[in-house]
Scaffold this motif. Sequence first.
Motif, short mmCIF file in Angstrom:
data_model
loop_
_atom_site.label_atom_id
_atom_site.label_comp_id
_atom_site.label_asym_id
_atom_site.label_seq_id
_atom_site.Cartn_x
_atom_site.Cartn_y
_atom_site.Cartn_z
N LYS A 171 0.85 -1.19 0.00
CA LYS A 171 0.00 0.00 0.00
C LYS A 171 0.88 1.24 0.00
CE LYS A 171 -3.90 2.13 2.35
NZ LYS A 171 -4.86 2.01 3.45
N LYS B 173 1.36 5.37 -2.41
CA LYS B 173 0.93 6.21 -3.53
C LYS B 173 1.53 5.67 -4.83
CE LYS B 173 0.17 10.40 -0.92
NZ LYS B 173 0.44 11.83 -0.81
N VAL B 174 0.85 5.95 -5.93
CA VAL B 174 1.30 5.49 -7.24
C VAL B 174 2.44 6.39 -7.72
CG1 VAL B 174 0.61 5.12 -9.65
CG2 VAL B 174 -1.00 4.61 -7.79
N LEU C 299 4.64 1.58 -7.19
CA LEU C 299 4.22 2.31 -6.00
C LEU C 299 5.43 2.98 -5.35
CD1 LEU C 299 1.78 -0.24 -4.31
CD2 LEU C 299 1.23 1.64 -5.87
N GLN D 99 -3.51 6.62 -1.67
CA GLN D 99 -2.76 5.37 -1.57
C GLN D 99 -3.54 4.25 -2.25
OE1 GLN D 99 -1.50 4.44 2.40
NE2 GLN D 99 0.20 5.87 2.25
#
Length: 86
Positions: free
Chosen positions: A7, A9-10, A24, A62
Amino acid sequence: MATHNFKAKVARLYVTRGKTNIRLKLPANEQPAESYFALPQTHSNYSALYSLALSAAINGSQLAIRTTQDIDPGDPAEVMYMVVDW
């Protein structure tokens, strides 16, 4: 079957013929710098998952990804499913 959850942010969506590679912004101890998750176009829910990843990237949310394998720079882990919480 073991599952792995990630998990963050891209960092990048890299679209190629046949799949979308997703990177990520994971902490350095969780992934090598150039590792990707593979979302194949053959995935039964490809359009919805791609839209979800794109939305997460645009909004800075996220993205949680579940795979059945560890991530590896030479062989992207295939996405089972993804979730975004707002």
